[in-house]
Design an enzyme around this catalytic site. Structure first.
Site, PDB file in Angstrom:
ATOM      1  N   SER B  52      19.078 -31.076  -1.196  1.00  0.00           N
ATOM      2  CA  SER B  52      19.582 -32.408  -1.559  1.00  0.00           C
ATOM      3  C   SER B  52      18.914 -32.941  -2.820  1.00  0.00           C
ATOM      4  O   SER B  52      19.538 -33.650  -3.612  1.00  0.00           O
ATOM      5  CB  SER B  52      19.391 -33.382  -0.399  1.00  0.00           C
ATOM      6  OG  SER B  52      18.023 -33.512  -0.086  1.00  0.00           O
ATOM      7  N   CYS B  82      24.946 -30.851   5.929  1.00  0.00           N
ATOM      8  CA  CYS B  82      23.497 -30.682   5.764  1.00  0.00           C
ATOM      9  C   CYS B  82      22.983 -31.459   4.540  1.00  0.00           C
ATOM     10  O   CYS B  82      22.865 -32.674   4.603  1.00  0.00           O
ATOM     11  CB  CYS B  82      23.149 -29.201   5.693  1.00  0.00           C
ATOM     12  SG  CYS B  82      21.394 -28.884   5.901  1.00  0.00           S
ATOM     13  N   HIS B 173      26.195 -26.053   9.683  1.00  0.00           N
ATOM     14  CA  HIS B 173      26.927 -25.315   8.647  1.00  0.00           C
ATOM     15  C   HIS B 173      28.159 -24.596   9.200  1.00  0.00           C
ATOM     16  O   HIS B 173      28.112 -23.386   9.434  1.00  0.00           O
ATOM     17  CB  HIS B 173      25.992 -24.289   7.993  1.00  0.00           C
ATOM     18  CG  HIS B 173      24.884 -24.924   7.225  1.00  0.00           C
ATOM     19  ND1 HIS B 173      25.074 -25.465   5.976  1.00  0.00           N
ATOM     20  CD2 HIS B 173      23.586 -25.139   7.542  1.00  0.00           C
ATOM     21  CE1 HIS B 173      23.936 -25.976   5.544  1.00  0.00           C
ATOM     22  NE2 HIS B 173      23.011 -25.795   6.473  1.00  0.00           N
ATOM     23  N   GLU B 175      30.576 -23.650   7.602  1.00  0.00           N
ATOM     24  CA  GLU B 175      31.016 -22.658   6.606  1.00  0.00           C
ATOM     25  C   GLU B 175      30.317 -21.316   6.785  1.00  0.00           C
ATOM     26  O   GLU B 175      30.723 -20.324   6.184  1.00  0.00           O
ATOM     27  CB  GLU B 175      30.792 -23.209   5.178  1.00  0.00           C
ATOM     28  CG  GLU B 175      29.368 -23.169   4.642  1.00  0.00           C
ATOM     29  CD  GLU B 175      28.442 -24.247   5.212  1.00  0.00           C
ATOM     30  OE1 GLU B 175      28.859 -24.983   6.147  1.00  0.00           O
ATOM     31  OE2 GLU B 175      27.297 -24.342   4.733  1.00  0.00           O
TER      32      GLU B 175
END
Lengths: 294, 190
Positions: B52, B82, B173, B175
């Protein structure tokens, strides 16, 4: 129900580092500069590779005190290096709660025949490779991430380029082979057959692949991304340069905007002195770190 | 449904290719976005996992943040995973870092611990599915919500998925798994 230390979560952290820059740091202050500049992780060391090269002698795992101080100083993942084959240094690093271990040729190898069995650990490992066979052997041993070896501590990108091109070439070659030739390819590459099948089917490595070993400028970082790297390790290149903060920020931007020459030109301006580089041809064979490990 | 719309995936750093692949597996169109113009052209946006602080630094340096905030106010659907959750949050207690501040949530970073505490677990998501695999990597969770934000999933009593009108966020996650449930849910918001 809840599972920790699985390959999925090891690979998961490597996936989150992609498109980013992992910077070598030797103090909490440097770690903070790296984080502020946008590093996606830091590598906690006692000395950067250029200094290890200059000092000579045996280079070992860093003092845990330095590693713990760096872990306290930043919120991003912290990596640390153990010697090739030194599974006790690896256990010590794991017990410190480090986020990633680099089984690294930058340190003096502890074992000239065997690498660490990385499947045995809950912490993920990254290892260096000069070619596809070496990358697949490390993945076979449990590495969750690979990186080119390059030639650490030289500020010279030529070896990282050589290794990245070699890995990419060999993957393109495998992808074009008929199935009956893959076992012989595995024998020639000295790589596990199952992983050779995987690469031949998908055309890419089954784990994240960064570049490392000689990246010193934003242009170097962008070059490695264009050659197919998933991200960059920068060792001596940042804190051995004239203005680490400016250079670190520029390399972060260049890793994201690697295909935009205007951004690259902009971030390459006024960075001060880069680290002093070494021509690889002037290194004696025993001074090359990339030949450590097999 | 998404139809011919383009789902932008913020490609500054992190696992953006995996989100792009997941959206394409759902039969929708995904495109990497890196500039203000890219963001203007997208119909929805995914902010992926990664670091981040890295994304924040680039959002700030390249002045992309304002554009995302404006589009968000105008109703563009945004999905953060996230690090994306942290980037969307109005509050990040204990950290002085750049965030878009678009969602009424307070997010605790690395809240489940460091990498050795990263884990996989099965999740029960309200009105969506009671069996979604969650991969949590040095994951954050939501400490507090307010305004129109609603909790969609809790794990061990911690909020790991929430929605506020056009904004969706998860700590884990989706993905990184084969399961497209969460991506399909996001596409249904468009």
């Amino acid at each position: 129900m809840e599972e920790k230390g699985s390959f999925v979560v090891k690979d998961g952290l490597a996936q989150m580092l992609k498109g980013g820059v992992i910077m070598d740091v030797t103090t909490p202050e440097q770690a903070k500069i790296a984080e502020e500049a946008g590093a996606c992780a830091v590598m906690a060391l006692e000395r950067v590779p250029a200094d290890i090269r200059a000092m000579g002698g045996v280079a070992r795992m860093a003092d845990p005190t330095i590693i713990l101080k760096i872990m306290d100083a930043v919120s991003i993942p912290v990596m640390a290096k153990c010697r090739i084959g030194h599974f006790v240094e690896a256990r010590i690093l794991e017990s410190l709660g480090i986020d990633f271990i680099d089984e690294s040729e930058v340190l003096t190898p502890a074992d000239e025949k065997y690498h660490v069995n990385k499947h045995d650990f809950k912490v993920p490992f990254v290892c260096g490779a000069r070619n596809l066979g070496e990358a697949l052997r490390r993945i076979g041993e449990g590495a969750a991430m690979v990186r080119t070896k390059g030639e650490p501590g030289t500020g010279n990108v030529v070896e990282a380029v050589r290794h990245m091109r070699q890995i990419m070439d060999e993957m393109r070659w495998l992808k074009g082979l008929p199935k009956e030739e893959l076992m012989t390819a595995a024998k020639d590459l000295q790589a596990p057959y199952e992983l050779v099948l995987n690469v031949a089917a998908r055309g890419c490595l089954p784990v994240v692949n960064f570049s490392a070993g000689g990246i010193a400028t934003p242009a170097d970082a962008a070059l490695m991304m264009q050659l197919g790297a998933d991200g960059n390790f920068v060792g001596s290149g940042i804190f051995k340069s004239g203005d680490p903060m400016a250079r670190a920020r520029a390399i972060v931007a260049a890793t994201t905007y690697f295909d935009d020459p205007k951004v690259l030109a902009e971030v390459s301006r006024d960075l001060g002195e880069p680290m002093y580089g070494i021509d690889i041809k002037t290194l004696a064979p025993e001074e090359k770190m990339q030949d450590r490990g097999w | 449904m998404a139809g011919k719309k383009v789902i932008g995936v913020l490609a500054l750093q992190g696992a953006f290719r995996e989100h792009q692949a997941a959206i394409e597996r759902c039969g929708a169109t995904a495109k990497k976005v890196r500039t203000r113009e890219d963001i203007q052209k997208a119909d929805a946006l995914i902010i992926p996992g990664g670091e981040s602080t890295t994304m924040g630094r680039l959002l700030e340096s390249y002045d992309l943040g304002h554009t995302i905030v404006e589009r968000s106010r105008a109703g563009m659907p945004i999905f953060g995973t996230c690090a994306g959750m942290i980037v969307m949050a109005r509050e990040i207690p204990g950290y002085q870092q750049y965030s878009l501040g678009i969602m009424d949530i307070s997010v605790r970073r690395n809240a489940f611990g460091r990498q050795l505490d990263s884990f996989e677990a099965e999740l029960d998501i309200r009105n969506i599915s009671d069996r979604v695999k969650g991969v949590f990597i040095r994951a954050p969770f939501i400490d507090r919500i307010w305004g129109e934000t609603e909790v969609l999933c809790e794990y061990m009593g911690k909020t790991v998925m929430a929605r506020e009108n056009n904004l969706l966020t998860v700590s884990f996650h989706p993905e990184l798994t084969e399961d497209l449930t969460i991506h399909r849910y996001f596409l249904s918001m468009i």
